[in-house]
Design a protein around this motif. Structure first.
Motif, mmCIF file in Angstrom:
data_model
loop_
_atom_site.group_PDB
_atom_site.id
_atom_site.type_symbol
_atom_site.label_atom_id
_atom_site.label_comp_id
_atom_site.label_asym_id
_atom_site.label_seq_id
_atom_site.Cartn_x
_atom_site.Cartn_y
_atom_site.Cartn_z
ATOM 1 N N ASP A 82 0.883 -1.156 0.000
ATOM 2 C CA ASP A 82 0.000 0.000 0.000
ATOM 3 C C ASP A 82 0.926 1.212 0.000
ATOM 4 O O ASP A 82 1.546 1.504 1.025
ATOM 5 C CB ASP A 82 -0.897 -0.015 1.239
ATOM 6 C CG ASP A 82 -1.799 1.189 1.328
ATOM 7 O OD1 ASP A 82 -1.777 2.010 0.394
ATOM 8 O OD2 ASP A 82 -2.519 1.320 2.337
ATOM 9 N N SER A 83 1.037 1.882 -1.112
ATOM 10 C CA SER A 83 2.040 2.927 -1.359
ATOM 11 C C SER A 83 3.434 2.329 -1.216
ATOM 12 O O SER A 83 3.874 1.588 -2.061
ATOM 13 C CB SER A 83 1.812 4.155 -0.457
ATOM 14 O OG SER A 83 1.945 3.818 0.915
ATOM 15 N N ASN A 84 4.134 2.576 -0.100
ATOM 16 C CA ASN A 84 5.535 2.141 -0.038
ATOM 17 C C ASN A 84 5.812 1.106 1.041
ATOM 18 O O ASN A 84 6.967 0.833 1.365
ATOM 19 C CB ASN A 84 6.447 3.355 0.193
ATOM 20 C CG ASN A 84 6.144 4.054 1.505
ATOM 21 O OD1 ASN A 84 5.131 3.783 2.131
ATOM 22 N ND2 ASN A 84 7.026 4.941 1.914
ATOM 23 N N LYS A 85 4.783 0.507 1.645
ATOM 24 C CA LYS A 85 5.061 -0.515 2.657
ATOM 25 C C LYS A 85 4.016 -1.627 2.587
ATOM 26 O O LYS A 85 2.908 -1.437 2.077
ATOM 27 C CB LYS A 85 5.098 0.099 4.055
ATOM 28 C CG LYS A 85 3.768 0.587 4.591
ATOM 29 C CD LYS A 85 3.934 1.088 6.027
ATOM 30 C CE LYS A 85 2.588 1.488 6.614
ATOM 31 N NZ LYS A 85 2.717 1.890 8.024
ATOM 32 N N PRO A 86 4.375 -2.830 3.096
ATOM 33 C CA PRO A 86 3.438 -3.955 3.055
ATOM 34 C C PRO A 86 2.155 -3.638 3.816
ATOM 35 O O PRO A 86 2.175 -2.960 4.845
ATOM 36 C CB PRO A 86 4.214 -5.088 3.736
ATOM 37 C CG PRO A 86 5.642 -4.711 3.586
ATOM 38 C CD PRO A 86 5.672 -3.215 3.674
ATOM 39 N N SER A 87 1.050 -4.140 3.294
ATOM 40 C CA SER A 87 -0.258 -3.878 3.890
ATOM 41 C C SER A 87 -1.068 -5.163 3.948
ATOM 42 O O SER A 87 -1.292 -5.808 2.918
ATOM 43 C CB SER A 87 -1.016 -2.824 3.069
ATOM 44 O OG SER A 87 -2.390 -2.808 3.398
ATOM 45 N N PHE A 88 -1.507 -5.523 5.140
ATOM 46 C CA PHE A 88 -2.335 -6.718 5.286
ATOM 47 C C PHE A 88 -3.665 -6.533 4.572
ATOM 48 O O PHE A 88 -4.230 -7.482 4.015
ATOM 49 C CB PHE A 88 -2.569 -7.025 6.774
ATOM 50 C CG PHE A 88 -3.207 -8.368 7.011
ATOM 51 C CD1 PHE A 88 -2.458 -9.528 6.952
ATOM 52 C CD2 PHE A 88 -4.563 -8.468 7.295
ATOM 53 C CE1 PHE A 88 -3.042 -10.775 7.164
ATOM 54 C CE2 PHE A 88 -5.154 -9.701 7.502
ATOM 55 C CZ PHE A 88 -4.387 -10.856 7.442
ATOM 56 N N HIS A 89 -4.185 -5.311 4.582
ATOM 57 C CA HIS A 89 -5.440 -5.026 3.891
ATOM 58 C C HIS A 89 -5.301 -5.328 2.400
ATOM 59 O O HIS A 89 -6.211 -5.903 1.779
ATOM 60 C CB HIS A 89 -5.822 -3.561 4.093
ATOM 61 C CG HIS A 89 -7.097 -3.159 3.415
ATOM 62 N ND1 HIS A 89 -8.329 -3.570 3.845
ATOM 63 C CD2 HIS A 89 -7.320 -2.379 2.327
ATOM 64 C CE1 HIS A 89 -9.262 -3.069 3.065
ATOM 65 N NE2 HIS A 89 -8.681 -2.345 2.125
ATOM 66 N N GLU A 90 -4.173 -4.956 1.808
ATOM 67 C CA GLU A 90 -3.963 -5.197 0.383
ATOM 68 C C GLU A 90 -3.829 -6.683 0.069
ATOM 69 O O GLU A 90 -4.404 -7.174 -0.910
ATOM 70 C CB GLU A 90 -2.715 -4.440 -0.099
ATOM 71 C CG GLU A 90 -2.873 -2.936 -0.157
ATOM 72 C CD GLU A 90 -3.967 -2.509 -1.128
ATOM 73 O OE1 GLU A 90 -3.954 -2.963 -2.289
ATOM 74 O OE2 GLU A 90 -4.846 -1.726 -0.715
ATOM 75 N N ILE A 91 -3.081 -7.418 0.875
ATOM 76 C CA ILE A 91 -2.890 -8.840 0.582
ATOM 77 C C ILE A 91 -4.202 -9.610 0.739
ATOM 78 O O ILE A 91 -4.443 -10.610 0.048
ATOM 79 C CB ILE A 91 -1.775 -9.461 1.456
ATOM 80 C CG1 ILE A 91 -1.353 -10.845 0.914
ATOM 81 C CG2 ILE A 91 -2.197 -9.589 2.897
ATOM 82 C CD1 ILE A 91 -0.741 -10.805 -0.458
ATOM 83 N N MET A 92 -5.093 -9.123 1.596
ATOM 84 C CA MET A 92 -6.390 -9.792 1.752
ATOM 85 C C MET A 92 -7.245 -9.683 0.493
ATOM 86 O O MET A 92 -8.126 -10.507 0.262
ATOM 87 C CB MET A 92 -7.147 -9.207 2.952
ATOM 88 C CG MET A 92 -6.699 -9.736 4.304
ATOM 89 S SD MET A 92 -6.990 -11.512 4.524
ATOM 90 C CE MET A 92 -5.335 -12.160 4.251
ATOM 91 N N LYS A 93 -6.986 -8.662 -0.321
ATOM 92 C CA LYS A 93 -7.724 -8.542 -1.582
ATOM 93 C C LYS A 93 -7.459 -9.743 -2.478
ATOM 94 O O LYS A 93 -8.308 -10.124 -3.289
ATOM 95 C CB LYS A 93 -7.322 -7.254 -2.313
ATOM 96 C CG LYS A 93 -7.771 -5.974 -1.624
ATOM 97 C CD LYS A 93 -7.305 -4.753 -2.411
ATOM 98 C CE LYS A 93 -7.741 -3.459 -1.734
ATOM 99 N NZ LYS A 93 -7.268 -2.264 -2.483
ATOM 100 N N ARG A 94 -6.266 -10.331 -2.344
ATOM 101 C CA ARG A 94 -5.926 -11.522 -3.107
ATOM 102 C C ARG A 94 -6.313 -12.790 -2.350
ATOM 103 O O ARG A 94 -6.852 -13.742 -2.921
ATOM 104 C CB ARG A 94 -4.420 -11.533 -3.398
ATOM 105 C CG ARG A 94 -3.951 -10.483 -4.382
ATOM 106 C CD ARG A 94 -4.379 -10.805 -5.808
ATOM 107 N NE ARG A 94 -3.781 -12.034 -6.289
ATOM 108 C CZ ARG A 94 -2.570 -12.110 -6.836
ATOM 109 N NH1 ARG A 94 -1.854 -11.005 -7.006
ATOM 110 N NH2 ARG A 94 -2.103 -13.261 -7.259
#
Length: 315
Positions: A82-94
């Motif tokens: 998410d922008s420049n760092k890992p995001s659990f919210h983003e990985i949950m989209k997959r």
């Protein structure tokens, strides 16, 4: 040869970082723990709860692109940014995708990176009894780094790495004993994690509304006696306006007149009670003396068992 999935080695929580030449520190990525299994014919991806995730991450199914092995089990973490760092919210989209037809769009919209940190099985033989130092050497030999495949880096200065992670508001670090064998189905002090932010899986037991839309959730965990204990409310975090509207629809069939919590929530007066079915990943700074979370933020709505939402699991 059929390779059965295993429950991976887990680090224990620590407040004091270990010292000594035999220890290395690694970044704790805010992603999903994932093991890759290749029996010589088929590649499978399985998470730490032994749930198959092969469908969700097709970019890693051609093992020959990044790993030179006739058979292998690799341990690591899949992350999304998410922008420049890992995001659990983003990985949950997959990770939450269940329909095959949704995968191509998701691969394009939410690119992921596989961060490998261990090898358990290689070319027909288990290597779990070898010290971590040797397993890391094997990993370096067999992995070909790509834009979305990397080997996790070791750092000697755990304190320095922890301070850098604090500056970048990352999740924390993991310290590992280079002489450690790999303990399947367990955890011990040879692997230790120090978190900057704590996270847990909690169950939604109530909500509050603003203009007819959910704007905060009341969260709880189960204690050893099976009582559902209120641990705080959260309204900030990674959920979008669309997520809140979708949550408003999701809770409608779960609404109940009975308070599900064993104790009295601090915001109980304005709450709408719901049956404890929905699980969220929450990040917070620390526990208060009253056993509620300080500064909690919602990271994602997750597919998880209520058995994961206990004080013992989140201790």
């Amino acid at each position: 040869m059929k390779i059965e999935p295993i429950t991976p080695f887990e680090p224990i929580l620590t407040e004091s970082l270990p010292t000594g030449d035999n220890w290395v520190a690694q970044i704790k990525w805010d992603g999903v723990r994932m093991l890759t299994y290749f029996d010589g014919k088929e590649v499978r991806l399985v998470n730490r709860k032994l749930n198959d995730r092969t469908l969700q991450y097709p970019e890693f199914l051609d093992l020959s692109r990044y790993c030179d092995a006739t058979s292998v089990i690799l341990d690591g973490e899949i992350i999304a940014f998410d922008s420049n760092k890992p995001s659990f919210h983003e990985i949950m989209k997959r990770d939450r995708i269940r329909k095959k037809q949704s995968i191509p769009l998701a691969v394009n919209q939410t690119p992921v990176t596989y961060m490998f940190f261990d090898v358990l099985f290689l070319n027909g033989s288990w290597v779990t009894e070898k010290p971590l130092r040797e397993r890391q050497e094997l990993l370096e030999q067999i992995i070909t780094p790509l834009s979305n495949v990397q080997v996790v880096q070791n750092f000697q200065d755990a304190y320095g790495l922890y301070e850098v992670m604090k500056q970048h508001q990352m999740e924390g670090i993991v310290c590992k004993d280079l002489s450690s064998s790999y303990l399947m189905k367990g955890k011990d002090k040879r692997w230790q994690k120090k978190k900057i932010f704590h996270d847990l899986l909690a169950v939604v037991g109530g909500v509050t509304l603003r203009h007819g839309i959910v704007n905060a959730v009341l969260l709880g965990l189960y204690d050893e006696s099976g009582n559902f204990i209120y641990i705080g409310h959260a309204g900030g975090g990674k959920l979008t306006n669309q997520d809140w509207r979708a949550l408003t629809e999701t809770i409608k069939p779960l609404v109940t007149t009975n308070r599900p919590f064993h104790n009295q929530p601090e915001r109980g007066k304005d709450a709408i009670w719901i049956k404890p079915k929905l699980v969220m990943k929450v990040q917070f700074m620390e526990w208060t003396t009253g056993l509620t979370m300080r500064h909690p933020t919602i990271q994602a709505i997750v597919n998880a068992s209520l058995l994961d939402c206990t004080f013992s699991q989140n201790g």
